[in-house]
Design a protein around this motif. Sequence first.
Motif, PDB file in Angstrom:
ATOM      1  N   ALA A  48       0.849  -1.196   0.000  1.00  0.00           N
ATOM      2  CA  ALA A  48       0.000   0.000   0.000  1.00  0.00           C
ATOM      3  C   ALA A  48       0.886   1.249   0.000  1.00  0.00           C
ATOM      4  O   ALA A  48       2.064   1.201   0.385  1.00  0.00           O
ATOM      5  CB  ALA A  48      -0.922  -0.002   1.209  1.00  0.00           C
ATOM      6  N   TRP A  49       0.278   2.352  -0.451  1.00  0.00           N
ATOM      7  CA  TRP A  49       0.962   3.648  -0.457  1.00  0.00           C
ATOM      8  C   TRP A  49      -0.027   4.695   0.033  1.00  0.00           C
ATOM      9  O   TRP A  49      -1.243   4.560  -0.163  1.00  0.00           O
ATOM     10  CB  TRP A  49       1.431   4.008  -1.870  1.00  0.00           C
ATOM     11  CG  TRP A  49       2.421   3.015  -2.419  1.00  0.00           C
ATOM     12  CD1 TRP A  49       3.776   3.093  -2.368  1.00  0.00           C
ATOM     13  CD2 TRP A  49       2.123   1.800  -3.105  1.00  0.00           C
ATOM     14  NE1 TRP A  49       4.363   2.016  -2.959  1.00  0.00           N
ATOM     15  CE2 TRP A  49       3.355   1.182  -3.433  1.00  0.00           C
ATOM     16  CE3 TRP A  49       0.947   1.146  -3.476  1.00  0.00           C
ATOM     17  CZ2 TRP A  49       3.447  -0.018  -4.101  1.00  0.00           C
ATOM     18  CZ3 TRP A  49       1.044  -0.061  -4.145  1.00  0.00           C
ATOM     19  CH2 TRP A  49       2.278  -0.631  -4.453  1.00  0.00           C
ATOM     20  N   PHE A  50       0.495   5.743   0.650  1.00  0.00           N
ATOM     21  CA  PHE A  50      -0.381   6.813   1.128  1.00  0.00           C
ATOM     22  C   PHE A  50       0.283   8.161   0.858  1.00  0.00           C
ATOM     23  O   PHE A  50       1.504   8.266   0.699  1.00  0.00           O
ATOM     24  CB  PHE A  50      -0.668   6.661   2.629  1.00  0.00           C
ATOM     25  CG  PHE A  50       0.515   6.952   3.505  1.00  0.00           C
ATOM     26  CD1 PHE A  50       0.776   8.248   3.967  1.00  0.00           C
ATOM     27  CD2 PHE A  50       1.398   5.936   3.879  1.00  0.00           C
ATOM     28  CE1 PHE A  50       1.879   8.520   4.775  1.00  0.00           C
ATOM     29  CE2 PHE A  50       2.490   6.205   4.685  1.00  0.00           C
ATOM     30  CZ  PHE A  50       2.735   7.493   5.138  1.00  0.00           C
ATOM     31  N   ILE A  51      -0.556   9.191   0.841  1.00  0.00           N
ATOM     32  CA  ILE A  51      -0.057  10.555   0.678  1.00  0.00           C
ATOM     33  C   ILE A  51      -1.083  11.507   1.272  1.00  0.00           C
ATOM     34  O   ILE A  51      -2.298  11.265   1.195  1.00  0.00           O
ATOM     35  CB  ILE A  51       0.209  10.884  -0.805  1.00  0.00           C
ATOM     36  CG1 ILE A  51       0.984  12.201  -0.929  1.00  0.00           C
ATOM     37  CG2 ILE A  51      -1.080  10.921  -1.612  1.00  0.00           C
ATOM     38  CD1 ILE A  51       1.547  12.436  -2.325  1.00  0.00           C
ATOM     39  N   THR A  52      -0.615  12.552   1.902  1.00  0.00           N
ATOM     40  CA  THR A  52      -1.519  13.552   2.469  1.00  0.00           C
ATOM     41  C   THR A  52      -2.037  14.464   1.367  1.00  0.00           C
ATOM     42  O   THR A  52      -1.528  14.467   0.241  1.00  0.00           O
ATOM     43  CB  THR A  52      -0.793  14.378   3.539  1.00  0.00           C
ATOM     44  OG1 THR A  52       0.369  14.992   2.949  1.00  0.00           O
ATOM     45  CG2 THR A  52      -0.371  13.507   4.714  1.00  0.00           C
ATOM     46  N   GLN A  53      -3.064  15.235   1.705  1.00  0.00           N
ATOM     47  CA  GLN A  53      -3.684  16.102   0.710  1.00  0.00           C
ATOM     48  C   GLN A  53      -2.698  17.141   0.158  1.00  0.00           C
ATOM     49  O   GLN A  53      -2.766  17.512  -1.018  1.00  0.00           O
ATOM     50  CB  GLN A  53      -4.891  16.824   1.336  1.00  0.00           C
ATOM     51  CG  GLN A  53      -6.034  15.899   1.736  1.00  0.00           C
ATOM     52  CD  GLN A  53      -6.703  15.259   0.529  1.00  0.00           C
ATOM     53  OE1 GLN A  53      -6.712  15.828  -0.564  1.00  0.00           O
ATOM     54  NE2 GLN A  53      -7.243  14.062   0.721  1.00  0.00           N
ATOM     55  N   ASP A  54      -1.768  17.601   0.994  1.00  0.00           N
ATOM     56  CA  ASP A  54      -0.808  18.617   0.545  1.00  0.00           C
ATOM     57  C   ASP A  54       0.474  18.014  -0.016  1.00  0.00           C
ATOM     58  O   ASP A  54       1.444  18.748  -0.281  1.00  0.00           O
ATOM     59  CB  ASP A  54      -0.475  19.568   1.702  1.00  0.00           C
ATOM     60  CG  ASP A  54       0.093  18.823   2.913  1.00  0.00           C
ATOM     61  OD1 ASP A  54       0.297  17.577   2.822  1.00  0.00           O
ATOM     62  OD2 ASP A  54       0.312  19.461   3.953  1.00  0.00           O
ATOM     63  N   ASN A  55       0.491  16.698  -0.191  1.00  0.00           N
ATOM     64  CA  ASN A  55       1.660  15.986  -0.727  1.00  0.00           C
ATOM     65  C   ASN A  55       2.897  16.113   0.161  1.00  0.00           C
ATOM     66  O   ASN A  55       4.003  15.759  -0.257  1.00  0.00           O
ATOM     67  CB  ASN A  55       2.029  16.482  -2.134  1.00  0.00           C
ATOM     68  CG  ASN A  55       1.040  16.017  -3.184  1.00  0.00           C
ATOM     69  OD1 ASN A  55       0.085  15.314  -2.863  1.00  0.00           O
ATOM     70  ND2 ASN A  55       1.262  16.405  -4.426  1.00  0.00           N
ATOM     71  N   ALA A  56       2.702  16.614   1.377  1.00  0.00           N
ATOM     72  CA  ALA A  56       3.860  16.833   2.244  1.00  0.00           C
ATOM     73  C   ALA A  56       4.381  15.526   2.825  1.00  0.00           C
ATOM     74  O   ALA A  56       5.593  15.372   3.047  1.00  0.00           O
ATOM     75  CB  ALA A  56       3.490  17.797   3.374  1.00  0.00           C
ATOM     76  N   THR A  57       3.473  14.598   3.071  1.00  0.00           N
ATOM     77  CA  THR A  57       3.883  13.332   3.684  1.00  0.00           C
ATOM     78  C   THR A  57       3.357  12.187   2.838  1.00  0.00           C
ATOM     79  O   THR A  57       2.174  12.156   2.472  1.00  0.00           O
ATOM     80  CB  THR A  57       3.341  13.206   5.118  1.00  0.00           C
ATOM     81  OG1 THR A  57       3.759  14.351   5.877  1.00  0.00           O
ATOM     82  CG2 THR A  57       3.857  11.937   5.779  1.00  0.00           C
ATOM     83  N   ALA A  58       4.237  11.274   2.547  1.00  0.00           N
ATOM     84  CA  ALA A  58       3.857  10.082   1.780  1.00  0.00           C
ATOM     85  C   ALA A  58       4.616   8.891   2.336  1.00  0.00           C
ATOM     86  O   ALA A  58       5.597   9.041   3.080  1.00  0.00           O
ATOM     87  CB  ALA A  58       4.140  10.271   0.298  1.00  0.00           C
TER      88      ALA A  58
END
Length: 250
Positions: free
Chosen positions: A193-203
Motif C-alpha cells: 500500500a501507499w499513502f499521501i496527504t492532501q498537501d503531498n507533504a507526507t507520503a
Amino acid sequence: MKTFTHGYAYLFGCTLCVAMPSWGQATANLDELTTQWLALDKSTQKLKSDWQLEKQQLKLRIGLLTQENSQLSAQIKQEQHNQDQVSQQRQALLSAQTDIEQVVDAYRLALPSMLSRIQQLLAGLPPYLEHQLADDLNKLTEKSELTAQYQGIANIAKQVAKAENLIVVKQGMITLNGTPLLTEQLYLGHRHAWFITQDNATAGIGYPRADGWQWQPVDAEHDSIRQAIISAKNQVPGELLHLPVNLGAK
C-alpha cells in the motif's frame, strides 16, 4: 320176505326224511356265505377305489405341501438375507455415524485454533479490509452452530482471497509515528500500500507485519505515489511509475 322188504323201504324212507333238513340248512348257509362274500368283495373293491382316490388326493396334497414348503423355505432364506442386509446397513450407518461424530469432534476441537488464526490474519490485513471484516468476525464468534461458524470462516477467507487481486483506493485517517493524518491510500492486494496527504507533504508505504499493519514514511517518490493514486481512481492506464515497496512484506 315181504315183511323185510317193506321194513327196509320204510327205514330208507325215514333216512331220507331225516337227511333232507340237513341239506337245506347247508344250502342256506352257503347262500348266506356267498352273500357275505359278495358284500365283502364289494366293500373291498370300494375300499380299493376309495383308497386310490384318496391316494391321488394325498399325492396332490403332498405335492402342494412340498411346493409350499419350498416357497416357505425360499421366503425364510430371503428374509434371512434381508435381515442380514439390514444388519449390515445398520452396522454401516452406525459406523458412518461414529466417523461423522469423530470428524465433528475434531472440527469442534480445531475451531478455537482456527478463530485465533483468523484474528491473526485480520490483524495483518490493510486497515480498510480489517474494518470491513470485523463485523463478520464478531458475528462468527456469536454463532453457536458449528456449521455456521465454519461457513463464516469460509466467507472471510473468500473475501481475503478476493482482495488479494484488487487495486483499491481509500481515503481516511492513518496514524504515523503517533500522529493522525488524513490521507489517500492505494492498496495493491493486501500486501502493498501507499499513502499521501492532501498537501503531498507526507507520503509513504504500508505493509503487513507479524504485529499488525505498518505505515512507514518515505522521503522521495511523492509525485509517483500521487500519480499512481490518480490513475487508479480514474481507472485508466498511466505511464510506468517507480513506487517504493517493502521487500520484506509477506
